[in-house]
Structure formats: structure tokens, C-alpha cells
Design an enzyme around this catalytic site. Structure first.
Site, short mmCIF file in Angstrom:
data_model
loop_
_atom_site.label_atom_id
_atom_site.label_comp_id
_atom_site.label_asym_id
_atom_site.label_seq_id
_atom_site.Cartn_x
_atom_site.Cartn_y
_atom_site.Cartn_z
N VAL A 1 -38.71 12.99 13.71
CA VAL A 1 -39.85 13.69 14.08
C VAL A 1 -39.67 14.51 15.17
O VAL A 1 -39.29 14.41 16.17
CB VAL A 1 -40.82 12.55 14.32
CG1 VAL A 1 -42.23 12.98 14.49
CG2 VAL A 1 -40.51 11.31 13.30
N CYS A 2 -40.40 15.72 14.90
CA CYS A 2 -40.62 16.80 15.88
C CYS A 2 -39.23 17.19 16.65
O CYS A 2 -38.26 17.51 15.58
CB CYS A 2 -41.33 16.50 17.05
SG CYS A 2 -42.17 17.45 18.04
N THR A 3 -38.99 17.04 17.81
CA THR A 3 -37.89 17.54 18.40
C THR A 3 -36.76 16.42 18.18
O THR A 3 -35.38 16.56 18.79
CB THR A 3 -37.95 18.04 19.87
OG1 THR A 3 -38.71 16.88 20.65
CG2 THR A 3 -38.87 18.96 20.04
N THR B 1 -38.88 21.06 12.65
CA THR B 1 -39.01 20.73 13.80
C THR B 1 -40.32 21.53 14.30
O THR B 1 -40.97 22.20 13.55
CB THR B 1 -38.00 21.09 14.94
OG1 THR B 1 -38.17 20.26 15.98
CG2 THR B 1 -37.58 22.49 15.15
N ALA C 1 -42.17 18.24 11.26
CA ALA C 1 -42.86 19.25 12.56
C ALA C 1 -43.15 18.36 13.46
O ALA C 1 -42.76 17.21 13.62
CB ALA C 1 -43.78 20.09 11.72
#
Length: 331
Positions: A121-123, A141, A174
Site C-alpha cells: 500500500v502506498c510507499t 505507489t 497508490a
């Protein structure tokens, strides 16, 4: 009468173990968003047995601080060879320190090898990338970190716009709330569309969010590294409805047309004309969300000329019409 053979009913499948990896200074929603999706599946679907066993695990044990300041209770890291169905790696400001921890990177690699599927998830993509699992794959990301992920891991095909990307058994999402979209997609793969839709309805959100990250990021393609054209972008923003042809831009920037074209591409990865369209879209999105001005007037004031021209630009970049965008994000 022939005897009808008796077949015992199939045994229910054991719950799928969903392991969400956290670390100090993790982004709270990267953990809580997906966790709530799986918890809602257990609570709301009315299945004979709960389909998931979600767990939050982290180095050490007990409470760890999220980046928001809230303490999270997490289980200690399990054995690398312990059963797991899905490994989800969260992100957050602490991911840089997590990537520098060889023991944690080794743990992620070992669990990823054991799991049926792996997600970030994300970073969290940065920590997953440290294991080499994303090499040669498509990945997503947070839009603000795409350039850095590309620079650190050039073998990854980083995609800036999708809400989430699936490449085989590896899923990456993202920024922040996109982890919820990813978790809903995982539920849909496991339990079907109707189950995922029921969870989305309960959480009051889209099952599949329209558009990509471009609808949330300010001039996504113009962000990054050294912004040597910040002054030019500011001037364009004040003159969106004026003549913004290449000769006019070159005069404003104090360069020849050829030099402007070359340097602009080097700095932003796109042409001046496409950059202007991004800036016009940003202004139009802001006007649609924050004002009640007619769409036709917004199109004119933002430099699109006609409502139809603006509609086509929205469909290309945002995957939604101006009217749909206003309905979703308008005040």
C-alpha cells in the site's frame, strides 16, 4: 430402489490469514483501511465461517507509533515459515528506516515467498522493492513518490496513474486510501463481485473508483525533481485563457522555441502543450470542486474554449466527465 450414495457436505475452507506488516511511523490508513475491509467481510457477509483472519504484525511487540501519533497494537513478527495467505506491506514516513533494516527486508522476502499473494500500500512498495520482488514487474505507489521509486529501482515499471496494479500474484496500490480499493479487489478475487460490492456499500465507497491518481494529484506529470519552470507555470496559471502558443511561452521564458521545447521535456517529461493542458485541467478541477460556476464558463476561463474540448480532456486524463467530477468532488 437403488441406493443413492451419500456424500458428506464439503468442509468449509479455513480462514485466509491476511498479514499486514507495519513498522514505526507507518501511515495509519495504510493499515486500518485494508484491515477494515477484511473485518467487514467477516462481520457483514453472513458466511458460515469467517473468510479471513486479519493480523497486524510489526518488529518488536506491543504498541508502535503511527505517523499520526496514534499507537497501534501489533503482534510480533511470526516465523518466516508460518502459514500465511496474503502479505500486505503498509507504507508511511517510516518506510525509509524500514528499508534500511536488513532483518526486516529478509522477513518480507521470506514471507513473500511463503504467501499465495503479496501486496503493498502506498510507499510500502519501496520495502517490497528492496526484496527484488518487483523487478521486471509493473507497480504503483503514491503519485508523489513515483519518480523516486523509478530512480532507486530502475527495473520496476512504475505506473503513476492507476489506483492499484496487479502483476501476477503481486498487487501494489497508490497512496493511502487506495489500499482500501486494493483490499476490495482482493476480496472480489476470493469471494466474488457481490461480496465485494456488499462490503463497498457498507463502507460507503466505490467498488471500483472511477479514474486514476491523476484526478487527485495536482498536475501529476509536472511534479518532480528540480522545477526550473516554476515561474513559467505560475505565469501560465494566471493567463490560462490567453494565447499560450510556443512562441509566446518562449518569449516569456527568455529562450528560443527550440531550447524551450528541449529543456521543458527534460525537466517535466512532457511537451509544453501537454503541460499547459495539465495546468488547465488542474484549474478546471479546482473550479468544479469549489464553485458553482457553469461548466461552459469554466471551460472558457480555463482556456479550453468550448465545453466539448474540456470534456474530451477530462476523459483522457481523469477518466470522468466534468459533470461526473463535480458530482463526486463538488462542495
Amino acid at each position: 430402489m437403488p441406493k443413492i450414495p451419500h456424500f458428506p457436505p464439503p468442509l468449509p475452507e479455513p480462514p485466509r490469514i491476511i498479514e499486514i506488516l507495519a513498522f514505526p511511523q507507518v501511515q495509519l490508513l495504510d493499515v486500518a483501511g485494508p484491515l477494515q475491509v477484511f473485518a467487514t467481510a467477516n462481520e457483514r457477509l453472513g458466511l458460515p465461517t469467517e473468510p479471513y483472519t486479519p493480523r497486524v504484525v510489526a518488529p518488536g511487540s506491543g504498541s508502535l507509533p503511527a505517523s499520526s501519533g496514534l499507537g497501534l497494537m501489533a503482534l510480533p513478527l511470526p516465523r518466516v515459515d508460518a502459514p500465511v495467505d496474503t502479505l500486505i506491506v503498509a507504507g508511511g514516513p517510516g518506510v525509509t528506516s524500514a528499508c534500511a533494516d536488513p532483518a526486516l527486508v529478509d522477513f518480507v522476502e521470506g514471507r513473500a515467498a511463503r504467501a499465495r499473494r503479496v501486496a503493498s500500500v502506498c510507499t510500502g512498495a519501496f520495502l517490497l522493492a528492496e526484496t527484488g520482488r518487483l523487478d521486471g514487474r509493473r507497480a504503483a505507489t503514491h503519485w508523489a513518490h513515483c519518480d523516486r521509486l523509478k530512480a532507486l529501482h530502475p527495473r520496476i515499471q512504475v505506473e503513476a496513474d492507476p489506483i492499484f496494479v496487479r502483476d501476477g500474484t503481486i498487487w501494489t496500490s497508490a497512496g493511502v486510501t487506495a489500499g482500501i480499493d486494493l483490499a476490495l479487489a482482493l476480496v472480489e478475487e476470493d469471494l466474488g463481485r457481490e461480496a465485494a460490492l456488499a462490503i463497498a456499500r457498507h463502507l460507503v465507497m466505490f467498488l471500483k473508483r472511477p479514474g486514476g491518481q491523476a484526478q487527485f494529484s495536482a498536475t501529476l506529470a509536472l511534479q518532480g525533481g528540480e522545477d526550473r519552470f516554476a515561474d513559467l507555470h505560475a505565469w501560465i496559471g494566471r493567463n490560462l485563457s490567453c494565447d499560450l502558443s510556443l512562441p509566446v511561452l518562449a518569449a516569456q521564458a527568455g529562450m528560443s522555441e527550440r531550447t524551450l521545447n528541449r529543456r521543458y521535456r527534460e525537466a517535466t517529461g512532457t511537451t509544453p502543450a501537454k503541460g499547459i493542458e495539465r495546468l488547465r485541467l488542474e484549474a478546471a478541477r479546482r473550479a468544479l470542486a469549489e464553485t458553482r460556476a457553469p461548466v461552459k464558463r469554466i471551460a472558457r476561463e480555463c482556456g479550453f474554449g468550448t465545453e466539448e474540448t474540456m470534456r474530451r480532456a477530462f476523459l483522457r486524463h481523469v477518466a470522468a466527465t466534468p459533470q461526473d467530477y463535480r458530482a463526486r468532488f463538488g462542495a
